[in-house]
Write an enzyme that holds these catalytic residues in place. Structure first.
Site, PDB file in Angstrom:
ATOM      1  CE  LYS A   1     -35.439 -36.578 -51.033  1.00  0.00           C
ATOM      2  NZ  LYS A   1     -34.745 -36.280 -52.273  1.00  0.00           N
TER       3      LYS A   1
ATOM      4  CD  GLN B   1     -31.552 -35.952 -53.924  1.00  0.00           C
ATOM      5  OE1 GLN B   1     -32.419 -36.618 -53.359  1.00  0.00           O
ATOM      6  NE2 GLN B   1     -31.587 -34.635 -53.945  1.00  0.00           N
TER       7      GLN B   1
ATOM      8  CG  ASP C   1     -38.644 -36.044 -56.919  1.00  0.00           C
ATOM      9  OD1 ASP C   1     -38.931 -35.562 -55.806  1.00  0.00           O
ATOM     10  OD2 ASP C   1     -37.503 -36.382 -57.236  1.00  0.00           O
TER      11      ASP C   1
END
Length: 225
Positions: free
Chosen positions: A36, A80, A103
């Site tokens: 990322k 995460q 997200d």
């Protein structure tokens, strides 16, 4: 496309900034977060990786998330997953500012998605729709079977498909006669995480198949569902 969008923002004096928070040293998470960061840097974004120890308390993590919520230089926050067992994932997701929830996991963004309103959407379901669009596959009126009902893939993808006028069936571990169902699909999406769960005999001839599953076998090779 994203690089062009970033460039346009930079011309207006804005450099998009993504913060990725990683708690602990999960090997898969380390790979994901590194990728990322690389991708963000490649397209011209500012990227920060905030590493926290596996012993981090829920209160400590929530305080960090809240600080980034208030930081006007931060545009996106990504925590995460998975998190250590002492931390409630739902509470963390609900603490992230919905406008910075890249997200697309927050109840606000999930609700907007199911109401077909603009919001932030989980990346893997968006990727599935992008693949179909790139191959000029129109989902409207198609019979779509999604195998997997996670909040990360199955459920948001079902909403995206409905919003695109598909007829959607979500199958899962309790579904009876699964193979009979998959053979009815014009578009079959496998998002289970079980290696080689499906084969050619489970798919209608001419159907479109998207395999979201990623499974590492004993010999180290990676295969789909």
């Amino acid at each position: 496309e994203t690089a062009l969008a970033v460039d346009l923002l930079k011309q207006q004096g804005v450099t998009p900034k993504l913060v990725v928070i990683m708690v602990g040293e999960d090997p898969a998470s380390a790979i994901y977060t590194r990728n990322k960061q690389k991708r963000a840097t490649k397209i011209g974004m500012a990227s920060v990786l905030k590493k926290m120890s596996a012993e981090t308390t829920e209160a400590e993590l929530l305080a960090v998330v809240e600080a980034y919520n208030q930081d006007q230089t931060v545009d996106g926050i990504l925590v995460q997953l998975p998190l250590p067992p002492q931390i409630n994932e739902d509470r963390v997701i609900q603490t992230i500012d919905p406008n910075k929830d890249v997200d697309g996991f927050s109840p606000v963004n999930i609700g907007k998605l199911w109401m077909n309103q603009p919001g932030l959407v989980a990346c893997t379901p968006q990727g599935v729709m992008a693949i179909l669009a790139a191959h000029k596959i129109n989902v409207a009126g198609k019979n779509v079977v999604i195998v997997g009902r996670s909040n990360i893939v199955g459920r948001p993808l079902a909403a995206l498909m409905l919003n695109a006028n598909a007829t959607v069936t979500i199958a899962h571990s309790r579904t009876k006669h699964l193979q009979d169902l998959t053979k009815t699909a014009d578009i079959l999406v496998a998002a289970v995480g079980v290696a080689h769960l499906f084969g050619a005999a489970d798919v209608k001839p001419g159907a479109v198949v998207i395999d979201v599953g990623m499974n590492r076998l004993d010999d180290g090779t990676v295969t789909g569902d």
